[in-house]
Design an enzyme around this catalytic site. Structure first.
Site, mmCIF file in Angstrom:
data_model
loop_
_atom_site.group_PDB
_atom_site.id
_atom_site.type_symbol
_atom_site.label_atom_id
_atom_site.label_comp_id
_atom_site.label_asym_id
_atom_site.label_seq_id
_atom_site.Cartn_x
_atom_site.Cartn_y
_atom_site.Cartn_z
ATOM 1 C CB VAL A 58 -0.869 -0.091 1.231
ATOM 2 C CG1 VAL A 58 -2.414 -1.158 1.342
ATOM 3 C CG2 VAL A 58 -0.066 0.153 2.495
ATOM 4 C CG ASN A 84 -6.422 -4.436 7.950
ATOM 5 O OD1 ASN A 84 -7.251 -4.535 9.157
ATOM 6 N ND2 ASN A 84 -5.802 -5.551 7.603
ATOM 7 C CB SER A 136 -5.550 2.674 16.696
ATOM 8 O OG SER A 136 -4.768 2.746 18.242
ATOM 9 C CE1 TYR A 149 -0.366 1.671 14.926
ATOM 10 C CE2 TYR A 149 -0.834 1.820 17.310
ATOM 11 C CZ TYR A 149 -1.083 1.544 15.708
ATOM 12 O OH TYR A 149 -1.987 0.729 15.522
ATOM 13 C CB ALA A 150 -0.275 7.286 19.395
ATOM 14 C CB ALA A 151 2.275 10.629 15.057
ATOM 15 C CB SER A 152 0.555 7.103 12.017
ATOM 16 O OG SER A 152 0.579 5.001 12.872
ATOM 17 C CE LYS A 153 -2.580 2.473 12.702
ATOM 18 N NZ LYS A 153 -3.909 1.785 11.697
ATOM 19 C CB ILE A 182 -7.816 -6.182 18.208
ATOM 20 C CG1 ILE A 182 -7.956 -5.080 18.406
ATOM 21 C CG2 ILE A 182 -7.791 -7.900 17.731
ATOM 22 C CD1 ILE A 182 -9.329 -5.187 19.134
HETATM 23 P P1 NAD Z 1 -1.785 -7.815 11.690
HETATM 24 O O1 NAD Z 1 0.032 -7.660 11.608
HETATM 25 O O2 NAD Z 1 -1.818 -8.867 11.824
HETATM 26 O O3 NAD Z 1 -1.228 -7.455 10.053
HETATM 27 C C1 NAD Z 1 -1.619 -7.045 9.514
HETATM 28 C C2 NAD Z 1 -1.907 -6.684 7.785
HETATM 29 O O4 NAD Z 1 -1.321 -5.196 7.405
HETATM 30 C C3 NAD Z 1 -0.238 -8.008 7.435
HETATM 31 O O5 NAD Z 1 -1.574 -8.620 6.511
HETATM 32 C C4 NAD Z 1 0.452 -7.438 7.110
HETATM 33 O O6 NAD Z 1 0.876 -8.264 5.547
HETATM 34 C C5 NAD Z 1 -0.300 -5.957 6.740
HETATM 35 N N1 NAD Z 1 0.681 -4.908 5.708
HETATM 36 C C6 NAD Z 1 2.114 -4.354 6.834
HETATM 37 N N2 NAD Z 1 2.343 -3.148 5.731
HETATM 38 C C7 NAD Z 1 2.136 -3.631 4.631
HETATM 39 C C8 NAD Z 1 2.122 -2.896 3.621
HETATM 40 N N3 NAD Z 1 2.972 -2.033 2.859
HETATM 41 N N4 NAD Z 1 1.629 -3.132 2.165
HETATM 42 C C9 NAD Z 1 0.661 -3.858 2.433
HETATM 43 N N5 NAD Z 1 -0.152 -4.593 3.825
HETATM 44 C C10 NAD Z 1 0.552 -4.355 4.592
HETATM 45 O O7 NAD Z 1 -2.150 -6.331 12.311
HETATM 46 P P2 NAD Z 1 -3.237 -6.524 12.934
HETATM 47 O O8 NAD Z 1 -2.615 -6.381 14.365
HETATM 48 O O9 NAD Z 1 -4.295 -7.257 12.178
HETATM 49 O O10 NAD Z 1 -3.937 -4.705 12.786
HETATM 50 C C11 NAD Z 1 -4.580 -4.431 11.544
HETATM 51 C C12 NAD Z 1 -4.880 -2.951 11.096
HETATM 52 O O11 NAD Z 1 -6.034 -2.482 12.333
HETATM 53 C C13 NAD Z 1 -3.593 -2.095 11.110
HETATM 54 O O12 NAD Z 1 -3.294 -1.589 10.435
HETATM 55 C C14 NAD Z 1 -3.241 -1.865 12.994
HETATM 56 O O13 NAD Z 1 -2.545 -0.502 12.376
HETATM 57 C C15 NAD Z 1 -4.573 -1.584 13.566
HETATM 58 N N6 NAD Z 1 -4.878 -2.075 14.569
HETATM 59 C C16 NAD Z 1 -4.848 -2.949 15.577
HETATM 60 C C17 NAD Z 1 -4.693 -3.560 16.441
HETATM 61 C C18 NAD Z 1 -4.337 -4.665 17.528
HETATM 62 O O14 NAD Z 1 -4.279 -3.844 18.989
HETATM 63 N N7 NAD Z 1 -4.188 -5.470 16.824
HETATM 64 C C19 NAD Z 1 -5.587 -1.964 17.379
HETATM 65 C C20 NAD Z 1 -5.801 -0.880 16.910
HETATM 66 C C21 NAD Z 1 -5.536 -0.826 15.381
#
Ligand code: NAD
Length: 241
Positions: A58, A84, A136, A149-153, A182
């Site tokens: 992405v 996502n 987030s 990370y916080a700034a990005s979200k 999560i």
């Molecule tokens: P994860 O690490 O299990 O999955 C993240 C997915 O994004 C993976 O499939 C990874 O390959 C893909 N990815 C990363 N960089 C990429 C890139 N440059 N191009 C394409 N794909 C890419 O994480 P998750 O916990 O399933 O998180 C999914 C989303 O939810 C993220 O944006 C994360 O920041 C957000 N989030 C997660 C949590 C949590 O507690 N797990 C909390 C808040 C927000």
């Protein structure tokens, strides 16, 4: 609930993205999921009941635009996009390296922006569509050791709020979900103590599951949420940071 809809989920090879792809497919949508690695994307698509799994980084704006256009062309339209894909790496202020800033912002902020832009272009023709981005709880409240990370979200949440204002008259809704902690690979590095501390601060008394987030996303992209746009929905068990 989503019969006849065409959906795209980025970063769908595991965690929240995989659970979302599965939830949308189970609700009747034709789902395309993407991952950085083509073989993993195809494997995940088969596991989730998605129509196909494609390779996509992405951070590459041109690749995102080409892929989204291709999906819309192949399926005749694009109704749902879930931006996502995201990364998280902790660093105290004094330890933040330039490379961490670059990779986090290019993946979480620019990657989400590219996806929303391409989705909007594809949806504009039919004047209908629903986009969800992954913010987030950390982006809403801040967190020690997670400044980048916080700034990005926080930026991701404001992509949703701003795009919703711009795209509403074109029939396109844009919302964000803001998960708490999560249980996925992203948070697998948390110590048992840190997990227990988070659970202690969560009124519902547990960590979230990928399905908790996927179910909320499925609602937001469905017609049941037809008058909801520009919102940042907390999915956090009531966690107070
Ligand atoms: P994860 O690490 O299990 O999955 C993240 C997915 O994004 C993976 O499939 C990874 O390959 C893909 N990815 C990363 N960089 C990429 C890139 N440059 N191009 C394409 N794909 C890419 O994480 P998750 O916990 O399933 O998180 C999914 C989303 O939810 C993220 O944006 C994360 O920041 C957000 N989030 C997660 C949590 C949590 O507690 N797990 C909390 C808040 C927000």
């Amino acid at each position: 609930m989503l019969d006849g809809k065409v959906a795209l989920v980025t970063g769908g090879t595991r965690g929240i993205g995989l659970a979302t792809a599965r939830a949308l497919a189970e609700a009747g949508a034709t789902v395309v999921l993407t991952g950085r690695d083509e073989a993993k994307a195809k494997e995940a698509a088969a596991a989730a009941g998605a129509a196909s799994g494609l390779a996509l980084d992405v951070t590459d704006a041109k690749a995102v635009s080409t892929l989204v256009r291709g999906v819309a062309k192949e399926h005749g339209k694009l109704d749902i996009v879930v931006a996502n894909a995201g990364i998280m790496e902790d660093a105290l202020l004094g330890m933040i390296r330039e490379e961490l800033v670059d990779t986090t912002l290019s993946t979480n902020v620019a990657g989400t922006l590219h996806t929303v832009q391409a989705a909007a272009r594809a949806m504009m023709r039919k004047k209908t569509g629903a986009i969800v981005v992954l913010a987030s709880i950390v982006g809403e409240h801040g967190s020690a050791g997670q400044t980048v990370y916080a700034a990005s979200k926080a930026a991701v949440a404001n992509i949703a709020r701003s795009a919703a204002k711009e795209l509403g008259r074109s029939g396109i809704r844009v919302n964000a979900v803001a998960p708490g902690v999560i249980d996925t690979d992203l948070t697998s590095g948390l110590s048992e103590d840190a997990k227990a501390e988070n659970i202690g601060k969560t009124p519902l008394g547990r960590l979230g599951t990928p399905e908790d987030v996927a179910n909320a996303i499925r609602f937001l992209v469905s017609d049941d949420a037809s008058f909801i746009t520009g919102q940042v929905l907390g999915i956090d068990g009531g966690l107070v940071l």
